[in-house]
Scaffold this active site. Structure first.
Site, mmCIF file in Angstrom:
data_model
loop_
_atom_site.group_PDB
_atom_site.id
_atom_site.type_symbol
_atom_site.label_atom_id
_atom_site.label_comp_id
_atom_site.label_asym_id
_atom_site.label_seq_id
_atom_site.Cartn_x
_atom_site.Cartn_y
_atom_site.Cartn_z
ATOM 1 N N HIS A 52 0.833 -1.209 0.000
ATOM 2 C CA HIS A 52 0.000 0.000 0.000
ATOM 3 C C HIS A 52 0.864 1.254 0.000
ATOM 4 C CE1 HIS A 52 0.574 -0.787 4.407
ATOM 5 N NE2 HIS A 52 0.692 0.539 4.462
ATOM 6 N N GLU A 108 7.768 0.851 5.095
ATOM 7 C CA GLU A 108 7.284 -0.216 5.965
ATOM 8 C C GLU A 108 7.512 -1.543 5.251
ATOM 9 O OE1 GLU A 108 3.028 -0.157 6.613
ATOM 10 O OE2 GLU A 108 3.167 -1.432 8.391
#
Lengths: 134, 134
Positions: B7, B130
């Site tokens: 994402h 991340e």
């Protein structure tokens, strides 16, 4: 209206270092640098299984990336690109909704050889959005 | 090593407005807000055909997003998330290459219920990365 995330563009202060790091530390598939003199950038694509990362590095004195790197010396995410089927229909819808299209509002041929438009970051949560007709 | 782009996370100053805009002006598929009190955020996922956009909005007084929005009042891209198969192996490789892992270096359970780590933005072209084990 918007389809796939075509790419995330990251402005990088050192293209060779960024490519080496993504290839080595992150184990990614890193393409060859491509000069795009019409856009004032050298680009490198990182192929991920579902989308691409596009490194942007200034090319020439008028590069649109130069000011961004002056403000962000470590680099940073420059824009994200959503695919659309019909860029003129997309523009009309966005204008009707009050969003601002950058430049003169006419699609230009982008670095991938396809019609693109950019939307004003202040209208979209501080993100510069490129729309690319695919 | 890195796999899919899981994402792109965008910190937004007005969650309702951002959701309405993505649904209407951009014609995207916008999910329902989910409070994540352990992470100090309310999240909304925008489902694209190949990946997701994750809106982040502060939840509670200690939200990690609060400072970001103070610095970027219009919002902005907060991080990008790459998938990995083995987060501990990924961490060891990154540390060996000289990259810095944020926090105490131990994977935490992220907002999606999976082990995650964050890498230092200064080591990665100004981008907060991340890693999520899938």
């Amino acid at each position: 209206m918007i389809g796939r995330l075509n790419h995330v563009a990251i402005a990088v202060p050192d293209l060779d270092a960024a490519c080496a790091q993504y290839a080595s530390a992150l184990g990614a598939t890193v393409g060859a640098p491509q000069d795009e003199p019409d856009h004032g950038v050298t680009v490198v694509f990182i192929d991920l299984p579902n989308t691409k990362i596009e490194f942007l590095y200034p090319l020439g004195d008028d590069s649109p990336i130069k000011g961004f790197l002056e403000k962000n010396p470590s680099g940073g995410i420059h824009h994200i690109c959503y695919e659309v089927d019909d860029i003129v229909a997309a523009r009309e819808k966005l204008l009707a909704e009050g969003a601002r299209v950058l430049g003169n509002g006419e699609p230009k041929i982008g670095a991938h050889g396809k019609p693109v438009l950019f939307l004003h970051p202040k209208d979209f949560n501080g993100c510069l959005i490129e729309l690319e007709q695919v």
